[in-house]
Design a protein around this motif. Structure first.
Motif, PDB file in Angstrom:
ATOM      1  N   VAL A  12       0.996  -1.306   0.055  1.00  0.00           N
ATOM      2  CA  VAL A  12       0.058  -0.039   0.001  1.00  0.00           C
ATOM      3  C   VAL A  12       1.072   1.350   0.029  1.00  0.00           C
ATOM      4  O   VAL A  12       0.454   2.274  -0.674  1.00  0.00           O
ATOM      5  CB  VAL A  12      -0.920   0.273   1.193  1.00  0.00           C
ATOM      6  CG1 VAL A  12      -1.441   1.372   1.561  1.00  0.00           C
ATOM      7  CG2 VAL A  12      -2.123  -1.138   1.044  1.00  0.00           C
ATOM      8  N   VAL A  13       1.860   1.441   0.833  1.00  0.00           N
ATOM      9  CA  VAL A  13       2.609   2.478   0.994  1.00  0.00           C
ATOM     10  C   VAL A  13       3.363   2.659  -0.516  1.00  0.00           C
ATOM     11  O   VAL A  13       3.612   3.803  -0.922  1.00  0.00           O
ATOM     12  CB  VAL A  13       3.703   2.442   1.995  1.00  0.00           C
ATOM     13  CG1 VAL A  13       4.898   3.357   2.131  1.00  0.00           C
ATOM     14  CG2 VAL A  13       3.045   2.643   3.460  1.00  0.00           C
ATOM     15  N   TRP A  14       4.097   1.628  -0.896  1.00  0.00           N
ATOM     16  CA  TRP A  14       4.713   1.858  -2.119  1.00  0.00           C
ATOM     17  C   TRP A  14       3.622   2.314  -3.334  1.00  0.00           C
ATOM     18  O   TRP A  14       4.048   3.055  -4.112  1.00  0.00           O
ATOM     19  CB  TRP A  14       5.527   0.577  -2.673  1.00  0.00           C
ATOM     20  CG  TRP A  14       6.826   0.404  -2.074  1.00  0.00           C
ATOM     21  CD1 TRP A  14       7.233  -0.388  -1.280  1.00  0.00           C
ATOM     22  CD2 TRP A  14       7.920   1.284  -2.262  1.00  0.00           C
ATOM     23  NE1 TRP A  14       8.492  -0.329  -0.693  1.00  0.00           N
ATOM     24  CE2 TRP A  14       9.088   0.933  -1.599  1.00  0.00           C
ATOM     25  CE3 TRP A  14       8.304   2.184  -3.255  1.00  0.00           C
ATOM     26  CZ2 TRP A  14      10.405   1.366  -1.659  1.00  0.00           C
ATOM     27  CZ3 TRP A  14       9.439   2.951  -3.306  1.00  0.00           C
ATOM     28  CH2 TRP A  14      10.556   2.243  -2.550  1.00  0.00           C
ATOM     29  N   LEU A  15       2.555   1.722  -3.408  1.00  0.00           N
ATOM     30  CA  LEU A  15       1.775   2.265  -4.374  1.00  0.00           C
ATOM     31  C   LEU A  15       1.395   3.794  -4.007  1.00  0.00           C
ATOM     32  O   LEU A  15       1.244   4.434  -5.020  1.00  0.00           O
ATOM     33  CB  LEU A  15       0.438   1.292  -4.394  1.00  0.00           C
ATOM     34  CG  LEU A  15       0.594   0.006  -4.819  1.00  0.00           C
ATOM     35  CD1 LEU A  15      -0.655  -0.912  -4.707  1.00  0.00           C
ATOM     36  CD2 LEU A  15       0.891  -0.108  -6.378  1.00  0.00           C
ATOM     37  N   LEU A  16       1.019   3.986  -2.918  1.00  0.00           N
ATOM     38  CA  LEU A  16       0.626   5.438  -2.687  1.00  0.00           C
ATOM     39  C   LEU A  16       1.941   6.345  -2.975  1.00  0.00           C
ATOM     40  O   LEU A  16       1.787   7.269  -3.458  1.00  0.00           O
ATOM     41  CB  LEU A  16       0.274   5.761  -1.269  1.00  0.00           C
ATOM     42  CG  LEU A  16      -0.996   5.085  -0.890  1.00  0.00           C
ATOM     43  CD1 LEU A  16      -1.480   5.158   0.449  1.00  0.00           C
ATOM     44  CD2 LEU A  16      -2.117   6.167  -1.628  1.00  0.00           C
ATOM     45  N   ALA A  17       2.950   5.991  -2.688  1.00  0.00           N
ATOM     46  CA  ALA A  17       4.440   6.850  -2.824  1.00  0.00           C
ATOM     47  C   ALA A  17       4.372   6.913  -4.649  1.00  0.00           C
ATOM     48  O   ALA A  17       4.619   7.957  -4.846  1.00  0.00           O
ATOM     49  CB  ALA A  17       5.518   6.031  -2.268  1.00  0.00           C
ATOM     50  N   LEU A  18       4.203   5.903  -5.222  1.00  0.00           N
ATOM     51  CA  LEU A  18       4.513   5.994  -6.935  1.00  0.00           C
ATOM     52  C   LEU A  18       3.588   6.658  -7.290  1.00  0.00           C
ATOM     53  O   LEU A  18       3.630   7.655  -7.968  1.00  0.00           O
ATOM     54  CB  LEU A  18       4.447   4.560  -7.232  1.00  0.00           C
ATOM     55  CG  LEU A  18       5.672   3.784  -6.970  1.00  0.00           C
ATOM     56  CD1 LEU A  18       5.824   2.523  -7.379  1.00  0.00           C
ATOM     57  CD2 LEU A  18       6.864   4.497  -7.553  1.00  0.00           C
ATOM     58  N   TRP A  19       2.368   6.554  -6.805  1.00  0.00           N
ATOM     59  CA  TRP A  19       0.983   7.267  -7.366  1.00  0.00           C
ATOM     60  C   TRP A  19       1.167   8.738  -7.152  1.00  0.00           C
ATOM     61  O   TRP A  19       1.195   9.756  -7.901  1.00  0.00           O
ATOM     62  CB  TRP A  19      -0.550   7.022  -6.761  1.00  0.00           C
ATOM     63  CG  TRP A  19      -1.213   7.688  -7.227  1.00  0.00           C
ATOM     64  CD1 TRP A  19      -2.010   7.872  -8.507  1.00  0.00           C
ATOM     65  CD2 TRP A  19      -2.212   8.405  -6.434  1.00  0.00           C
ATOM     66  NE1 TRP A  19      -3.128   8.499  -8.437  1.00  0.00           N
ATOM     67  CE2 TRP A  19      -3.336   8.957  -7.274  1.00  0.00           C
ATOM     68  CE3 TRP A  19      -2.384   8.653  -5.189  1.00  0.00           C
ATOM     69  CZ2 TRP A  19      -4.360   9.571  -6.670  1.00  0.00           C
ATOM     70  CZ3 TRP A  19      -3.563   9.194  -4.519  1.00  0.00           C
ATOM     71  CH2 TRP A  19      -4.419   9.646  -5.295  1.00  0.00           C
ATOM     72  N   THR A  20       1.644   9.269  -6.037  1.00  0.00           N
ATOM     73  CA  THR A  20       1.738  10.638  -5.443  1.00  0.00           C
ATOM     74  C   THR A  20       2.914  11.468  -5.982  1.00  0.00           C
ATOM     75  O   THR A  20       2.989  12.637  -6.329  1.00  0.00           O
ATOM     76  CB  THR A  20       1.738  10.805  -3.998  1.00  0.00           C
ATOM     77  OG1 THR A  20       2.763  10.162  -3.210  1.00  0.00           O
ATOM     78  CG2 THR A  20       0.505  10.482  -3.283  1.00  0.00           C
ATOM     79  N   ALA A  21       4.157  10.367  -6.049  1.00  0.00           N
ATOM     80  CA  ALA A  21       5.177  11.061  -6.745  1.00  0.00           C
ATOM     81  C   ALA A  21       5.431  10.892  -8.200  1.00  0.00           C
ATOM     82  O   ALA A  21       6.389  11.354  -9.018  1.00  0.00           O
ATOM     83  CB  ALA A  21       6.430  10.318  -6.064  1.00  0.00           C
ATOM     84  N   ARG A  22       4.302  10.355  -8.832  1.00  0.00           N
ATOM     85  CA  ARG A  22       4.192  10.043 -10.178  1.00  0.00           C
ATOM     86  C   ARG A  22       5.282   9.442 -10.866  1.00  0.00           C
ATOM     87  O   ARG A  22       5.773   9.830 -11.612  1.00  0.00           O
ATOM     88  CB  ARG A  22       3.839  11.560 -11.231  1.00  0.00           C
ATOM     89  CG  ARG A  22       2.558  12.067 -10.731  1.00  0.00           C
ATOM     90  CD  ARG A  22       2.360  13.493 -11.224  1.00  0.00           C
ATOM     91  NE  ARG A  22       1.096  14.010 -10.750  1.00  0.00           N
ATOM     92  CZ  ARG A  22       0.516  14.074  -9.751  1.00  0.00           C
ATOM     93  NH1 ARG A  22       0.718  13.456  -8.770  1.00  0.00           N
ATOM     94  NH2 ARG A  22      -0.718  14.824  -9.681  1.00  0.00           N
ATOM     95  N   GLY A  23       5.601   8.299 -10.253  1.00  0.00           N
ATOM     96  CA  GLY A  23       6.754   7.546 -10.699  1.00  0.00           C
ATOM     97  C   GLY A  23       8.318   7.974 -10.394  1.00  0.00           C
ATOM     98  O   GLY A  23       9.148   7.107 -10.529  1.00  0.00           O
ATOM     99  N   ARG A  24       8.245   8.762  -9.680  1.00  0.00           N
ATOM    100  CA  ARG A  24       9.569   9.536  -9.387  1.00  0.00           C
ATOM    101  C   ARG A  24       9.768   9.701  -7.652  1.00  0.00           C
ATOM    102  O   ARG A  24       9.076  10.818  -7.302  1.00  0.00           O
ATOM    103  CB  ARG A  24      10.159  10.745 -10.084  1.00  0.00           C
ATOM    104  CG  ARG A  24      11.337  11.205  -9.656  1.00  0.00           C
ATOM    105  CD  ARG A  24      11.820  12.418 -10.631  1.00  0.00           C
ATOM    106  NE  ARG A  24      12.672  13.466 -10.089  1.00  0.00           N
ATOM    107  CZ  ARG A  24      13.546  13.539  -9.621  1.00  0.00           C
ATOM    108  NH1 ARG A  24      14.072  12.173  -9.211  1.00  0.00           N
ATOM    109  NH2 ARG A  24      14.302  14.506  -9.245  1.00  0.00           N
TER     110      ARG A  24
END
Length: 160
Positions: A54-66
């Motif tokens: 969940v945290v990785w998905l949220l991090a990738l989503w909010t950081a737009r892959g970066r």
């Protein structure tokens, strides 16, 4: 009528805060239920696996892959995760296993007081009279709640 700008941001922040409190509060009871079916290490492994995804998905989503995590920051982040999350979860789960979910929740309510007290010597943050009064108030409230719940003053429907 649609919300936009700062009004939407405030609403989202409040909704996220309410959800965080609900999930945090419910976690004590769910851990107690989970410990009926799983060994503590198994339950923690399942919780961490779900949380990691969940945290990785949220991090990738909010950081737009970066993500922007520098290699030099990885070791401190892992250390903070081990101390601030893993150790806390292991101790909390052990406490819930041996006691009650409500007792663990009461004790966890002292975390903000400990943060304030530790920030003073470790980070050099000022601790004035208001801060000390707040720590004292939180500690007194927690002790009264524990005494009422587990001591001789246990509340009941007939005691009003």
């Amino acid at each position: 009528m649609t919300m936009s700008g700062p009004e939407t941001s405030r609403w989202k922040a409040r909704a996220a805060g309410v959800l965080a409190v609900l999930f945090w509060g419910a976690s004590f009871a769910w851990v107690k239920v989970g410990l009926r079916e799983f060994e503590p290490i198994s339950l923690l492994t399942i919780r961490f696996a779900i949380g990691t995804v969940v945290v990785w998905l949220l991090a990738l989503w909010t950081a737009r892959g970066r993500l922007g995590i520098r290699p030099a920051d990885l070791a401190p982040l892992v250390g903070l995760g081990l101390i601030g999350v893993t150790l806390q979860q292991v101790l909390q789960t052990a406490g819930i296993l041996r006691g009650s979910a409500s007792a663990a929740a009461w004790l966890s309510s002292l975390a903000p007081a400990f943060i304030v007290l530790l920030a003073w010597p470790l980070l050099g943050e000022a601790l004035g009279a208001g801060g000390l009064a707040g720590v004292g108030l939180v500690t007194a409230a927690m002790l009264m709640g524990v005494a009422r719940t587990y001591g001789g003053g246990r509340a009941s429907a007939s005691s009003g």
